[in-house]
Design a protein around this motif. Sequence first.
Motif, mmCIF file in Angstrom:
data_model
loop_
_atom_site.group_PDB
_atom_site.id
_atom_site.type_symbol
_atom_site.label_atom_id
_atom_site.label_comp_id
_atom_site.label_asym_id
_atom_site.label_seq_id
_atom_site.Cartn_x
_atom_site.Cartn_y
_atom_site.Cartn_z
ATOM 1 N N VAL A 6 6.850 0.586 -2.301
ATOM 2 C CA VAL A 6 6.573 -0.542 -1.411
ATOM 3 C C VAL A 6 6.011 -1.712 -2.211
ATOM 4 N N LYS A 7 6.633 -2.891 -2.010
ATOM 5 C CA LYS A 7 6.188 -4.107 -2.683
ATOM 6 C C LYS A 7 5.917 -5.204 -1.663
ATOM 7 N N HIS A 8 5.063 -6.143 -2.050
ATOM 8 C CA HIS A 8 4.873 -7.364 -1.272
ATOM 9 C C HIS A 8 5.123 -8.510 -2.235
ATOM 10 N N LYS A 125 -3.340 0.682 -7.337
ATOM 11 C CA LYS A 125 -1.943 0.370 -7.636
ATOM 12 C C LYS A 125 -1.481 1.109 -8.888
ATOM 13 N N LYS A 126 -2.421 1.614 -9.677
ATOM 14 C CA LYS A 126 -2.057 2.380 -10.867
ATOM 15 C C LYS A 126 -1.370 3.688 -10.498
ATOM 16 N N LEU A 127 -1.542 4.127 -9.249
ATOM 17 C CA LEU A 127 -0.884 5.353 -8.800
ATOM 18 C C LEU A 127 0.638 5.192 -8.821
ATOM 19 N N VAL A 128 1.110 3.948 -8.708
ATOM 20 C CA VAL A 128 2.559 3.695 -8.767
ATOM 21 C C VAL A 128 3.088 4.088 -10.137
ATOM 22 N N GLN A 129 2.361 3.692 -11.197
ATOM 23 C CA GLN A 129 2.770 4.025 -12.557
ATOM 24 C C GLN A 129 2.701 5.523 -12.801
ATOM 25 N N CYS A 133 2.006 9.216 -4.680
ATOM 26 C CA CYS A 133 2.112 8.546 -3.384
ATOM 27 C C CYS A 133 0.745 8.386 -2.726
ATOM 28 N N VAL A 134 0.666 7.424 -1.819
ATOM 29 C CA VAL A 134 -0.548 7.188 -1.025
ATOM 30 C C VAL A 134 -0.229 7.555 0.419
ATOM 31 N N LYS A 215 15.047 7.449 -4.297
ATOM 32 C CA LYS A 215 13.865 6.605 -4.531
ATOM 33 C C LYS A 215 14.328 5.158 -4.486
ATOM 34 N N VAL A 216 13.758 4.373 -3.565
ATOM 35 C CA VAL A 216 14.200 2.991 -3.381
ATOM 36 C C VAL A 216 13.000 2.051 -3.325
ATOM 37 N N ILE A 217 13.278 0.783 -3.535
ATOM 38 C CA ILE A 217 12.254 -0.262 -3.421
ATOM 39 C C ILE A 217 12.430 -0.966 -2.082
#
Length: 290
Positions: A6-8, A125-129, A133-134, A215-217
Amino acid sequence: MVKLHVKHGDESQFLFEIPASTPIDTLINQISLIYNGRLKVHRICGEISMLAKHGITLPVNMQGLTEDQITDLKLVDEYADKCIPMDGYVEEEDGTGRRNGRAPTEKMRSILERTIQEAKDKISKKLVQADQCVTCDQINEALQQLKGAVMIVYPMGLPPYDPIELEFKNQEELEGTQDSLDVIPEADLTLWFSGKEMHRGKLLSDSVGKNEKTKVIVKIQKKGNAAPARERVVSDDEQKQMMAYYYRKQQELKKLEENEDNSYMDSEWADRNSLKRTFQGLNDIKWKPR
């Protein structure tokens, strides 16, 4: 489970897993809870950090006033002696005049600061790297951790108007603040995948397919705003690596050109036409100037 990055805008927010058969309405609800929940945790962490440094918030009519002004106006903070930190307090004046300057002791402050860091790590946000998942449960755990730490340091509670107390009761007042611009209510939140909006009433699989290992954005956007920009083919890190690679190659070629010794080309053995002239008997011909 489909993994959603997920991005903003261009900024990564979190990773989230959910079955491909999930209705878009449910997906938007879950992503809204996590997205706005992360913002809430960060707001509370910021306020608790100030609580640890300068004590509880003053009543609104006393904020920003000097001691002389407070005395002249005969204003009294009725919660100053009620909301005392465990182990007492130390005087730490708040330069903004927003808090009463009765900060917790070092021992109690360390509890608050440690809990702040733990809560932030749960939703970082480091969990993305790290490809982690949250979940909504993690958001709730972080909020409960923060609430527990405040109760330990302030067993008598905080003033009812304190921003931290209002946040815990979901009564926060964000109107007119920068934070209000970041929050996107569920009703105004839209999700986009591959340049197309994911419409309510449909399933996630209608947009990304039925493969559960996908896996998608996906991008968050506020309703009424223009479609978010498409993902770049090459990321910033990949672009930097490519530029560094071609720069190194360019330097290596330049160095070879500078150090290359071409004098061997004048040698007889390096003459490509020498064998041809030998068979033609032309090697011993000497030219005389006229």
